[in-house]
Design a protein around this motif. Structure first.
Motif, PDB file in Angstrom:
ATOM      1  N   SER A 273       1.049  -0.894   0.019  1.00 34.37           N
ATOM      2  CA  SER A 273       0.232  -0.014  -0.040  1.00 34.37           C
ATOM      3  C   SER A 273       1.210   0.909   0.176  1.00 34.37           C
ATOM      4  CB  SER A 273      -0.760   0.197   1.182  1.00 34.37           C
ATOM      5  OG  SER A 273      -1.436  -1.241   1.767  1.00 34.37           O
ATOM      6  N   PHE A 694     -13.226   5.699   9.213  1.00 30.11           N
ATOM      7  CA  PHE A 694     -12.227   5.037   8.396  1.00 30.11           C
ATOM      8  C   PHE A 694     -11.138   6.525   7.955  1.00 30.11           C
ATOM      9  CE2 PHE A 694     -12.387   0.618   8.516  1.00 30.11           C
ATOM     10  CZ  PHE A 694     -14.319   0.064   8.723  1.00 30.11           C
ATOM     11  N   TRP A 705      -9.237   0.989   2.918  1.00 31.30           N
ATOM     12  CA  TRP A 705      -8.886  -0.547   3.116  1.00 31.30           C
ATOM     13  C   TRP A 705      -7.980  -1.059   2.605  1.00 31.30           C
ATOM     14  CZ3 TRP A 705     -13.862  -2.243   4.881  1.00 31.30           C
ATOM     15  CH2 TRP A 705     -15.251  -0.881   4.676  1.00 31.30           C
TER      16      TRP A 705
END
Length: 783
Positions: A273, A694, A705
């Motif tokens: 990521s 989030f 995510w």
């Protein structure tokens, strides 16, 4: 005597002194593990042993609610916090050391404030030490005849025998504050580890079980219970980080990793990521090179823990990590970034490296012994938060198969004196081979066409321990950029009896077991009987070398068949099955002695005569011809390996790299049953009250995510406005409002006063946006 205001302020100062105390080296807060109570659901045995659990936050809450009628009650509760930790955890553990330090700080800070009464000199009667000592006395009195009065007064109060090590204060868990977490918990009903458990000399350790011993169902629970209570890794240390990385170079490094493609044109960065790191680098979020370097290292650590060793995604992560370490090295490569060795420093790894008995004229990769030429020996090397010393085991970059990193034990740490790498650190390691990566055949003298060449040779009946590796006589020099991470390896007798103590191993680190040597010349496995010949001379017979936390009883590892046989454990890699050689059957002791002499020569304690090179080369040619004949024979069972792609290495040998095998599809689409199962699927947006919990991408504002859980490392909190700055903004706002009122009350003909335009604060902008979109009526969480 009720607690007055002065005493209350003094107690608050004592608590602040406790919560602000830090360690000298790691600069971590010692009180973090004592702030909250242990989770009762996860650690019920803790509440069975500790009669009066206490925590620092609980004392602060009781003090704020004026529940204490006597200042000594607050002192007693604070004292119980550390007495409970000292009783429940094993002496010498990190959490016991922190509790002892904080207990001393409590007593000193309390005595320095005259408004507080003198603290008691003994532990409170409700402490676990006194409660369990009283129970022991009662049990002994009930089990024995009534002693005389003199005997009762002379009997000393014995400390309860229960001791269990707990996760140390170094256990960094990203659990938010306010939630319960296992801070002082550990394993119940487990005997304490002896202080000395290091019998690694020339005398063989007693064998607990053989490969025929089956692993029962209770063994997994014994291992799980032990590892659950061991100290956790404290995270990367503040050593060995990159320097002089400017913001522009940070952006270029992340972009190079994200865009890197292998020889087949496949982009490898999908397991990582990188978007958040790239965005932060572009916004100049990282103030120092160390902050950027540490976050990238944590990102690679998270990816390594998520994928299994030997899989293609795991290998891709290691290739990208090696590329990153090359880009941050003193001599970074120049674009376009391409490497036939997957950026590893050596031209070949286990299985394809030049054997020790190769013919003259070849450029060698490994040697018989550790070389001392053109190098300055040092005690340790530091790299990417790791401190590597002699006898440590490492994962190193494998140029042939990145998904199976080289396992090696450090025999020397050095600073290179060569012209090209003057002053740069490195390590000399002894290679350990894996079952599916044992010995390639020297094929330089032979031209092989359309022939699949096996790499691994062992009998079909050969059994392997789970995660077993094999000691070899290959020694190689690696620069620190080849270091992937620290691992651990235990010899069989120790592995069956327990797990290594910190800092040799922590739960979550890869752990291997070694039972045999592997002679790649004769392709035989020889059981190790003299462990002392397998480790560096500096740590032989030292008591502190890899002691263990013992199991309740010996636990036998799982025994697996050959990785080239059918079944659930079959792998797709070059290799084959051969008949057991006669040397392994009849001359095992002779080969063992030769291997021990080679290891002694590597450490400078013995010598070994090098075999005749011409005879060895001829033997290699004969073996290669025999393998080719065996591959076409119908009577010899040889596993069908994958197609190999031939390439010529920099030292003249022909290398055979296996094509990547098909990997298991672990995508969400496959988990749902494939595309056919999603024909009637519906797509719904997250409710606002869920989405706002989030993190969002700073550029697209999309909810972030992640496919993996977070790594157990505390993240640095983001910078916040100081109270002084917030007070300045409030004062400026009030002045503006006052000027608005004065303008309204002024005469009609008077010109309005000139005011400086004050930009709204971030909070005001957020409230305006919420009102604009109708989200200001969303109920807030009540913590």
């Amino acid at each position: 005597m009720p607690v007055n205001a002065a005493q209350k302020n003094a107690i608050e100062e004592v608590i602040r002194a406790l919560t602000s105390a830090t360690s000298r080296r790691a600069k971590r807060r010692l009180a973090d593990m004592f702030l909250d109570l242990v989770d009762r659901d996860s650690w019920p045995e803790y509440y069975e042993v500790i009669p009066q659990p206490r925590c620092i936050n609980g004392v602060k809450a009781s003090l704020a609610q004026n529940k204490y009628k006597d200042p000594l009650d607050a002192f007693q509760d604070l004292q119980l916090v550390f007495l409970n930790a000292l009783y429940y955890n094993e002496p010498g553990s990190q959490i016991s050391k922190d509790a002892s330090t904080l207990k001393g700080i409590l007593e000193n800070e309390w005595k320095q404030r005259p408004v507080l009464p003198p603290p008691p000199t003994s532990a409170p009667s409700s402490s676990a030490q006194k409660v369990h000592a009283k129970k022991d006395q009662q049990e002994r009195a009930a089990a024995s005849p009534a002693p005389t009065a003199h005997a009762q007064t002379a009997a000393p109060a014995q400390k309860a025998s229960f001791k269990a090590p707990a996760p140390s204060a170094m256990n960094v868990d990203p659990t938010p504050q306010g939630s319960s977490q296992p801070t002082e918990a550990s394993v119940a009903d487990r005997p304490a580890s002896p202080e000395v458990d290091v019998d690694i000399g020339g005398t063989p350790e007693p064998e607990v079980g053989g490969r025929d011993s089956a692993r029962d169902g209770e063994s997994d629970e014994i291992v799980r219970q032990l590892e659950k209570g061991l100290p956790r890794w404290e995270g990367f240390a503040d050593v060995g980080w990159a320097e002089d990385l400017g913001p522009d170079r940070m952006v270029n490094i992340v972009a190079a990793i994200a865009k890197y493609r292998d020889e087949s044109g496949n982009r490898l960065a999908h397991p990582l990521s990188l978007r958040l790191v790239e965005s932060r680098a572009q916004m100049r979020y990282y103030k120092t090179s160390q902050a950027f370097d540490k976050e990238m290292s944590q990102l690679f650590l998270k990816a390594r823990r998520w994928y299994e060793i030997g899989t293609e995604p795991y290998g891709n992560v290691l290739v990208l990590q090696r590329l990153y370490q090359a880009l941050t090295s003193p001599n970074p490569p120049q674009p376009p970034y391409a490497s036939a060795t997957k950026f590893a420093a050596l031209p070949a790894g286990p299985g394809t490296a030049k054997p020790l008995h190769a013919s003259e004229g070849d450029t060698g990769v490994t040697t018989y012994r550790v070389s001392l030429k053109d190098r300055q020996l040092i005690d340790e090397v530091n790299f990417k938060g790791w401190t590597v010393r002699v006898a440590d085991w490492l994962h190193l970059s494998n140029p042939d198969d990145p998904s199976r990193p080289i396992v090696g034990q450090v025999f020397k740490c050095f600073l290179s004196q060569e012209t090209q790498r003057k002053g740069q650190p490195g390590v000399s390691v002894c290679w350990y081979y894996r079952p599916e990566q044992v010995c390639a055949v020297a094929v330089a003298p032979i031209v092989l066409q359309n022939l699949t060449l096996p790499q691994t040779f062992h009998p079909a009946s050969r059994q392997f321990w789970e995660k077993e590796i094999f000691k070899t006589s290959h020694f190689a020099d690696h620069p620190v950029e080849d270091i992937i991470e620290k691992v651990a390896c235990q010899f069989t007798a120790r592995h069956l009896r327990g797990r290594p103590r910190a800092p040799f191993w922590y739960p979550g680190w890869p752990l291997y077991v070694c039972d045999s040597r592997y002679n790649d010349r004769d392709r035989v496995f020889v059981k190790i009987k003299n462990w002392n010949s397998c480790i560096p001379e500096e740590v032989r017979k030292k008591e502190e070398f890899m002691p263990i936390y013992p199991f309740e009883r010996p636990v036998v590892p799982r025994s697996l068949p050959s990785p080239f046989l059918g079944g659930a454990h079959k792998i797709k890699a070059p290799g084959g099955i051969i008949d057991a050689p006669e040397k392994e059957k009849n001359e095992g002791e002779k080969v063992e002695n030769a291997a021990g002499a080679a290891a002694g020569a590597a450490a400078g304690t013995a010598t070994r005569k090098r075999p005749q090179r011409k005879a060895a080369a001829k033997a290699d040619a004969d073996r290669a011809a025999a393998i080719a004949a065996a591959s076409s024979s119908k009577t010899t069972p040889v596993a069908a390996p994958l197609p190999l792609q031939a390439s010529t290495s920099s030292y003249g040998h022909v290398q055979y790299a296996p094509q990547a095998p098909p990997q298991e599809d672990r995508s969400i689409l496959a988990a749902a049953g494939g595309a056919a199962a999603l024909n009637n699927a519906t797509v719904e947006e997250l409710p606002p009250e869920t989405a706002r919990l989030f993190d969002r991408d700073p550029e697209t504002n999309e909810v972030l995510w992640f496919a993996a859980p977070p790594v157990d490392i505390v993240h640095t909190p983001p910078p916040q406005h100081s109270l002084k700055y917030l007070a300045y903004l409030a004062k400026k706002r009030k002045q503006t409002q006052r000027q608005d009122v004065m303008d309204v009350d002024s005469s009609a003909g008077a010109p309005p006063s000139k005011r400086r335009k004050v930009l709204p604060t971030v909070t005001e902008q957020l409230e305006a946006l919420l009102r604009e979109h109708g989200l200001d009526k969303v109920p807030q969480d009540v913590s």
